[in-house]
Design an enzyme around this catalytic site. Sequence first.
Site, PDB file in Angstrom:
ATOM      1  N   THR A   6      -4.267   5.893  11.690  1.00 30.21           N
ATOM      2  CA  THR A   6      -2.858   5.660  11.992  1.00 30.21           C
ATOM      3  C   THR A   6      -2.153   6.992  12.221  1.00 30.21           C
ATOM      4  O   THR A   6      -2.685   8.055  11.921  1.00 30.21           O
ATOM      5  CB  THR A   6      -2.168   4.936  10.819  1.00 30.21           C
ATOM      6  OG1 THR A   6      -2.203   5.795   9.665  1.00 30.21           O
ATOM      7  CG2 THR A   6      -2.857   3.616  10.506  1.00 30.21           C
ATOM      8  N   ASP A  63      16.530   0.090   7.942  1.00 33.11           N
ATOM      9  CA  ASP A  63      16.175   1.032   6.894  1.00 33.11           C
ATOM     10  C   ASP A  63      15.875   0.213   5.642  1.00 33.11           C
ATOM     11  O   ASP A  63      16.791  -0.338   5.024  1.00 33.11           O
ATOM     12  CB  ASP A  63      17.336   2.005   6.649  1.00 33.11           C
ATOM     13  CG  ASP A  63      17.055   3.006   5.535  1.00 33.11           C
ATOM     14  OD1 ASP A  63      15.993   2.905   4.878  1.00 33.11           O
ATOM     15  OD2 ASP A  63      17.906   3.886   5.306  1.00 33.11           O
ATOM     16  N   LYS A  68       1.194   1.195  -4.405  1.00 35.73           N
ATOM     17  CA  LYS A  68       0.416   0.095  -3.849  1.00 35.73           C
ATOM     18  C   LYS A  68      -0.107  -0.829  -4.950  1.00 35.73           C
ATOM     19  O   LYS A  68      -0.300  -2.031  -4.734  1.00 35.73           O
ATOM     20  CB  LYS A  68      -0.730   0.638  -2.994  1.00 35.73           C
ATOM     21  CG  LYS A  68      -0.247   1.313  -1.713  1.00 35.73           C
ATOM     22  CD  LYS A  68       0.596   0.366  -0.854  1.00 35.73           C
ATOM     23  CE  LYS A  68       0.998   0.994   0.472  1.00 35.73           C
ATOM     24  NZ  LYS A  68       1.756   0.057   1.341  1.00 35.73           N
ATOM     25  N   TYR A 107       1.120   7.422  -4.388  1.00 35.02           N
ATOM     26  CA  TYR A 107       0.846   6.374  -3.406  1.00 35.02           C
ATOM     27  C   TYR A 107       0.100   5.207  -4.047  1.00 35.02           C
ATOM     28  O   TYR A 107       0.435   4.039  -3.829  1.00 35.02           O
ATOM     29  CB  TYR A 107       0.033   6.965  -2.251  1.00 35.02           C
ATOM     30  CG  TYR A 107      -0.300   5.974  -1.166  1.00 35.02           C
ATOM     31  CD1 TYR A 107       0.664   5.557  -0.258  1.00 35.02           C
ATOM     32  CD2 TYR A 107      -1.590   5.455  -1.028  1.00 35.02           C
ATOM     33  CE1 TYR A 107       0.368   4.657   0.745  1.00 35.02           C
ATOM     34  CE2 TYR A 107      -1.897   4.559  -0.028  1.00 35.02           C
ATOM     35  CZ  TYR A 107      -0.916   4.156   0.850  1.00 35.02           C
ATOM     36  OH  TYR A 107      -1.218   3.247   1.842  1.00 35.02           O
ATOM     37  N   ALA A 135      -7.077   4.090   7.223  1.00 28.06           N
ATOM     38  CA  ALA A 135      -6.899   3.559   8.574  1.00 28.06           C
ATOM     39  C   ALA A 135      -6.502   4.676   9.535  1.00 28.06           C
ATOM     40  O   ALA A 135      -5.821   5.637   9.160  1.00 28.06           O
ATOM     41  CB  ALA A 135      -5.842   2.467   8.582  1.00 28.06           C
TER      42      ALA A 135
END
Length: 263
Positions: free
Chosen positions: A192, A65, A161, A157, A190
């Site tokens: 994913t 974790d 980043k 987000y 991507a």
Amino acid sequence: MPYTPAPPPLELGGLAAVVTGGASGIGLATALLLARRGARVAVLDLDPDALPAADRDTLIALRCDVTDDASVRAAVAEAVNRLGALDILVNNAGIGAQGTVADNDDAEWQRVLDVNVLGMVRTARAALPHLRASRHAAVVNTCSVAATAGLPQRVLYSASKGAVLSLTLAMAADHIREGIRVNCVNPGTADTPWIDRLLSSADDPAAERTALHARQPTGRLVSAEEVAAAIVYLASPAAASVTGTALAVDGGMQGLRLRPEAG
């Protein structure tokens, strides 16, 4: 008797690698490619049981974790014990977030930054003593085109980043004289499991997928394997003079400005 050329050397032979978030998506593609190139690989994941059964003889899967420093230190120590060393760290574990600056409360900001930024800090911190002992030490952080391009409905987000990009540059400066290279990859959108979950919650999943394809100049999503190839290059001896670099794997999303196609 026909000539059969010798197979190419395994450029990562003898090296040991740890990949966080390595049980699926970009992390799994990276771990498998590292192994194919000759590295011994451990994947650290919140759900190590998600590692496909077919890959469990190739990869060591350990629970970790990244929001818990004790969990990170224990997992890294176990990985080093199982692998015998640590030469390559791929900081890939991360989570997504949607919304404008008004849409996410403080708790969500703290949760995402805890995983996406502090998770990398904790893992790198635990790995550093072992990386210092390596003759070929490399750290690769999974960043995003969101760090360098303004994307709608991705403010939290993107902020996380952007921090990863700055973290990468600062770490590269701090550790270059210790023989540790630090770089990051900036994927575009991507293909994913996270994108699959995002699309499944959209009002019109097909239209949303079409829009995600269209915002990249190549007209398609980036594959996990394409991002993995960039990560493995940055981790390999072929990139021995590359540090403090962000390698875009984004279908031209960051750098290209195409004219609309003629109707």
